[in-house]
Design a protein around this motif. Structure first.
Motif, PDB file in Angstrom:
ATOM      1  N   LYS A  23      -7.145  52.093 131.746  1.00 52.73           N
ATOM      2  CA  LYS A  23      -5.990  51.408 132.327  1.00 52.73           C
ATOM      3  C   LYS A  23      -4.656  52.019 131.929  1.00 52.73           C
ATOM      4  N   GLU A  32     -14.464  50.975 130.550  1.00 56.24           N
ATOM      5  CA  GLU A  32     -13.472  50.762 131.598  1.00 56.24           C
ATOM      6  C   GLU A  32     -12.094  50.431 131.038  1.00 56.24           C
ATOM      7  N   GLU A  33     -12.075  49.651 129.925  1.00 54.69           N
ATOM      8  CA  GLU A  33     -10.793  49.194 129.397  1.00 54.69           C
ATOM      9  C   GLU A  33      -9.921  50.362 128.933  1.00 54.69           C
ATOM     10  N   SER A  66     -19.859  49.733 125.078  1.00 57.32           N
ATOM     11  CA  SER A  66     -18.666  49.122 124.489  1.00 57.32           C
ATOM     12  C   SER A  66     -18.070  50.054 123.447  1.00 57.32           C
TER      13      SER A  66
END
Ligand SMILES: Cc1cc2nc3c(=O)[nH]c(=O)nc-3n(C[C@H](O)[C@H](O)[C@H](O)COP(=O)(O)OP(=O)(O)OC[C@H]3O[C@@H](n4cnc5c(N)ncnc54)[C@H](O)[C@@H]3O)c2cc1C
Lengths: 296, 800
Positions: A69, A65-66, A13
């Motif tokens: 984008k 992953e965030e 995270s």
């Protein structure tokens, strides 16, 4: 060709990543695509020592992953995650539609393999004068977000760059996103001038964004790369253009003014004088293209 | 010429079964699937890794070397300095052996070899190297070859006072008279840059000993020269040195001589008793170098009213770097090959090759010829312009004819230069473009070239055959294996040799195998340099193939009950030439006949060799440039120049070759495309840069030293070959490898000048240089003139 040993972490995270950076201090660095940090740390031979030795610790962002984008957030603009790769920029439908000039700039970078790995964040934080993304992003008035355990700050991208390979991003901070605000600009464009068509660094590069109405320039932003320690806005040229009707002479004159604002160096890729000339020519051509093609 | 009308008449040409066809490359599948193992891929049990410590100074005395700390590091198995290696000097040009395995008292360039280590892994090598303490006393360095010979310059090699490595003065005919009688005389000075071969594969050597026998796997262009020179250095018998060449990823002249990797690797392997792998990284390659010499080229040419050349004076100076490498040959080649393409009777050639404190230069594709040829082709265009003659016409007026002898005694047989010129003119629409003009800032340039099809004499003096070959049939006749020591660097020699062998045998290419490049498996061949293998190794393969065929036909004759003379073989079928009968004298297959042969007599082996006939004159240096045959070619380029940035875009490229009779047209195309790629980039991009104060290389990477990418290749490339047959060659072949680089720089330069009307006399013609020349022209400034440096103070002869 080898890379010295290093400790490696891949937090799950953003919080965890920030904590690690805070904990490790100057001993750690962020690893994104690795296309800058790893080759620079390689020993190619005793005669070619590493340009920048590797830190003891690398904190890979690959699990975040965030940050990969590219999306439109109403009220904010187009948000490009720091981990978006150059090929993500090239292939993003959103960018192709809204900011084709960013996709085009990304397509001119490196080669396909490097475009698959290299990230927007790495390109900005690495901060070499010849980097291809800063000019077009600054021309489109991008802002960035830097996050650390102490909180987050948002600043205009052009304030990130302090000197050759020096930014205001501290060792604790992670660049998370680049935001392109909604535009009034009607056209934009980046022209890279390298010695060959693929895989060459820019000898000079110029990005422009213009707002043109009834053939009159209402607003203009011009950013030159590889001709000063950091990407630079040529503000005199921008001011000169505002409120004037577009003519060939006008664009020519803007090029001359812009070229007077850069401070290039001489190296084996080109002399200062040649680079100054390139800024003149590229500014003129980029303006012409941005005006004629009618899209940003 | 009517000397051999039957060969020159296409209607009488024989239909061949295997040659003249674009057969797929024999090693294609292995290479594209990654199955092919290159030297760097190889590993052996217990293998150690080795690296060399090199000098950080361009010129310095070595005061002391302390290896004690390095030896203490765990994993370090051996550390060597000059005390541990033979002190015998080595080199590749026999007249100047001037290099040591490891420097003894002095280093002569940044990158010179000082010590070497063998360790359990690469990482430990770097730690060990960092722990070696060397005390240097820096000396003033010679970094500009144009002043290397000046009074008072530091001396690089004691044995060569005044830093002159090679001095050449040759004169043929009566140049003075030619100049006096000329209608027009013009002098130009041109300058070339240091370029590097940049093969994809880095140099690598794995050395191992078994008792007193040394085996080295190496990235070599010549297993024989490696075997000979390595045996010499270690006082071994040649039979005790085995050189094995795995697949090679390009050489272009840079892998012709053994390096510190072989010499020091062998010593490290001896000391440790383990195999030692040594290899260069990209930066090491640039420092080891042996690439293209840079030079200054002064040309003075006398012509008559029609542009017919009456006499030429070539006055050259080359930057040789710190050692000789192949540079003596380079220096001779620079002048020797100039008279090939144009006929003239008076010629003077003066040359100094200077030592400098920079990496040594050697043989790069076209060996010594491309830069002088670029200079001459540019010079010729200048003359044509002064006289108002079309560049094509001035070349037609002077073009060499077949069966002539050059002013410096090279015998030319086949030569279709005129046909090449005419065909390039047609393909490029030259005359129309010249008549009607071309769009603004676009231009077209033309240039010619010629090259040896193999050097007439070996590199070190010997009288072994130039090439030899053995073919063994598999006992059941289902395959045939060629054994030789040719070197396929990627150019396709294994393919071409197998095609030629199969044609000679009357066998099938698809069933050919080849084991090349192992001195213990194949007979001697000098390897891949001077574009020699198709002609020379081809002769040996043809003769070995014919030897097989003779034995097969004899066997078949006995089996068929017909005289051997009445039999022939093609595509693996043995048949009677005269007897056609539905049931009797049925054709036999290679399988049937070979099986029968092997059952009765054992192995079926064919052998063949080739030795060049005596060539060339008797003057000093007459041997360099001799060859059994010469290729010719003409190229034209069309470019567009961006006036404001100087950027050059190549619109089209045309190449027409006289390379004799083709064996594999696809591979010819490959060579021409590759030569275009190299020549184009040497014209406007490639240059190895050095810090003028320290001699440190500034761009020893593929990011800093730009090679073209696929995107940079011109969209239109037309290449053809003209009908030609060389009588001294197997099936009339000639080279197409190096010669194709010869016209490239000249035709590009001429196209650029044609496009923008400015003169740039130095390569690379960078975009910046073009821009600057245009700017100077606009501002009415004279372009900076390139001056010929004065002759070295110590020169034996000063021609001017
Ligand atoms: C062959 C080759 C060709 C190239 N050609 C070009 C070119 O044409 N144009 C061009 O502009 N660049 C080029 N580059 C440079 C490089 O590819 C780009 O700069 C790329 O965008 C770097 O991204 P990365 O993710 O690989 O960065 P990394 O190497 O992972 O990181 C670079 C630096 O940024 C820091 N960093 C990375 N991400 C973050 C983050 N989110 N927050 C804080 N710090 C971060 C790292 O700690 C490191 O210091 C080339 C590189 C190569 C190897």
């Amino acid at each position: 060709m080898y890379i010295p040993d290093f400790e490696y972490y891949a937090p799950d995270s953003l919080d965890e990543a920030c904590q690690m950076l805070a904990q490790f201090g100057g001993r750690a660095k962020v690893l994104a695509g690795g296309t800058d940090i790893l080759p620079k740390a390689k020993t190619f031979s005793p005669i070619a020592p590493p340009q920048t030795p590797l830190p003891e610790i690398l904190v890979s962002l690959k699990n975040l992953e965030e940050l990969k984008k590219i999306e439109y957030v109403p009220g904010k603009g187009v948000v490009i995650g720091a981990l978006a790769t150059h090929n993500d920029l090239v292939n993003s439908e959103l960018l192709n539609k809204k900011y084709m000039s960013i996709s085009e700039a990304a397509h001119q970078m490196a080669n396909n393999q490097v475009r698959n790995r290299g990230t927007v964040g790495g390109n900005l934080i690495n901060a070499v004068p010849s980097a291809d993304l800063p000019p077009i992003l600054i021309a489109l008035n991008a802002s960035i977000k830097l996050v650390s355990v102490d909180g987050e700050r948002v600043l205009p991208l052009e304030e990130l760059f302090l000197d050759v390979c020096v930014t205001c991003c501290t060792e604790k901070e992670i660049l998370t996103e680049v935001v392109i605000p909604d535009q009034k600009m009607t056209g934009s464009n980046y022209i890279k001038f390298g010695a060959r068509r693929s895989g060459a660094l820019a000898i000079a590069g110029v990005a422009v964004a213009v707002e043109v109405e009834n053939n009159v320039i209402k607003d203009a932003r011009i950013v030159a790369g590889a001709v000063a320690p950091t990407p630079i806005r040529t503000k005199k040229a921008e001011d000169f253009l505002k409120g004037k009707e577009v003519t060939a002479e006008l664009l020519e004159e803007a090029g001359v003014i812009a070229s007077g604002e850069c401070k290039p160096i001489t190296d084996i890729r080109g002399s200062a004088e040649y680079r100054t000339n390139l800024v003149r020519v590229l500014t003129k051509r980029a303006l012409r293209k941005a005006i004629d093609q009618g899209h940003v | 010429m009517s000397l051999l009308p039957e060969y020159r008449d296409p209607s009488k040409k024989k239909e061949y079964a295997v040659i003249g066809k674009s057969k797929p490359k024999i090693d294609g599948p292995e290479k594209v699937t990654g199955a092919a193992k290159y030297c760097g891929d190889l590993k052996f049990p217990n293998m150690l890794y080795g690296k060399m410590l090199t000098s950080p100074y361009a010129h310095a005395k070595i005061l002391s070397i302390d290896t004690s700390e390095a030896e203490k590091i765990p994993g370090v198995k051996a550390v060597i300095t000059h005390k541990d290696v033979p002190s015998k000097k080595y080199g590749i040009s026999p007249a100047r052996w001037d290099e040591n395995c490891l420097c003894i008292d002095k280093v002569r360039y940044v990158g010179d070899k000082v010590a070497a280590v063998a360790c359990v892994d690469e990482e430990t090598c770097y730690k060990a190297l960092a722990a070696i303490k060397v005390e240097y006393e820096p000396l003033p360095a010679v970094l500009d070859y144009r002043h290397a010979g000046d009074e008072g310059m530091p001396n690089i090699h004691e044995e060569y006072p005044g830093n002159i490595n090679t001095e050449i003065h040759q004169e043929f005919g009566d140049l003075k008279k030619a100049f006096e009688e000329a209608y027009y005389v013009r002098k130009d000075v041109f300058q070339g840059q240091r370029a590097y071969q940049s093969p994809i594969e880095a140099h690598c050597a794995i050395s191992m000993w078994n008792g007193n026998k040394l085996t080295i796997y190496s990235t070599t262009q010549s297993t024989h020269y490696f075997q000979y020179y390595i045996a010499r250095e270690f006082d071994l018998k040649m039979g005790d040195v085995r050189i094995i060449k795995p697949y090679i990823g390009g050489g272009f002249g840079g892998k012709l001589e053994p390096t510190g990797l072989e010499f020091n690797g062998a010593v490290l392997a001896k000391i440790t008793g383990r195999p030692v792998k040594m290899f260069y990284d990209r930066a090491d390659m640039f420092y080891h170098n042996r690439g293209r010499h840079q030079g200054t080229y002064e040309l003075t040419t006398a012509v008559d009213k029609n542009g017919k050349i009456l006499g030429v004076h070539a006055n050259f100076i080359l930057d040789g770097g710190a050692y000789t490498s192949l540079g003596i040959a380079t220096a001779y080649y620079a002048g020797a090959l100039l008279p090939l393409t144009y006929e003239f009777d008076n010629y003077k050639f003066d040359m100094y090759r200077m030592y400098t404190n920079l990496p040594a230069c050697g043989a790069q594709r076209g060996h010594g010829a491309p830069q002088p040829k670029y200079a001459f082709e540019s010079h010729l265009d200048n003359i044509a312009r002064d006289l108002g003659i079309d560049p094509l016409e001035i070349r037609l007026v002077n073009a060499r004819k077949p069966y002539t002898t050059t002013v410096n005694s090279f015998d030319i047989q086949s030569c279709e230069l005129k046909a090449c010129l005419e065909r390039v003119a047609e393909l490029s629409d030259w005359r129309k473009k010249k008549k009607e003009g071309m769009p603004k800032n676009t231009g077209i340039g033309i240039a010619t070239g010629a090259f040896v099809s193999g050097a007439g004499y070996p590199i070190y003096r010997n009288d072994w055959p130039d090439a030899s070959c053995m073919i063994r049939m598999n006992e059941d006749g289902t395959s045939a294996t060629v054994y030789n020591t040719t070197v396929d660097l990627g150019q396709g020699s294994d393919t071409v040799i197998c095609q030629m062998a199969a044609e000679a045998m009357g066998y099938r290419y698809e069933n050919m195998r080849i084991i090349s490049g192992d001195t213990e498996a194949g007979p001697m061949d000098f390897g891949a340099y001077s574009s020699r293998q198709t002609l020379m190794s081809g002769w040996a393969a043809k003769r070995a193939g014919e030897d097989i065929k003779r034995q097969v036909l004899n066997m078949a004759a006995a089996m068929m009950g017909l005289p051997p003379d009445d039999l022939d073989a093609r595509d693996g079928i043995i048949f009677s030439k005269s007897h056609h009968h539905p049931t009797k004298w049925q054709p036999l297959t290679y399988e049937e006949v070979v099986s029968q042969y092997c059952k009765l007599y054992g192995p079926l082996i064919g052998k063949g060799m080739y030795k060049v006939h005596a060539t060339g004159g008797t003057f000093k240096g007459a041997a360099v440039g001799t060859s059994p045959a010469y290729s010719f070619c003409v190229q034209a380029a069309e470019v567009k120049v961006d006036e404001e940035t100087g950027e050059i875009e190549v619109l089209a490229f045309y190449d027409v070759h006289d390379c004799g009779q083709p064996i594999n047209p696809m591979l010819i195309k490959g060579q021409v495309h590759g030569a275009l790629y190299m020549g184009m980039a040497e014209t406007y991009w490639e240059e190895v840069h050095f810090d003028p104060k320290t001699g440190v290389c500034l761009n020893p990477t593929l990011g800093g030293y730009l090679l073209p990418t696929a995107l940079d290749m011109p969209k239109i490339i037309k290449n053809e070959i003209v009908d030609s047959y060389e009588i001294v060659a197997p099936w009339g072949v000639k080279e197409v490898g190096e010669g194709s680089t010869n016209p490239t720089m000249g035709c590009f330069r001429n196209a650029i000048v044609d496009a923008v009307g400015v003169t740039i006399n130095s390569t690379p013609i960078t975009y910046e240089k073009v821009w600057r020349a245009l700017k100077d022209k606009k501002e009415g400034k004279q372009p900076a003139e390139i001056k010929m440096p004065p002759p070295p103070a110590n020169a034996a002869v000063k021609p001017y």
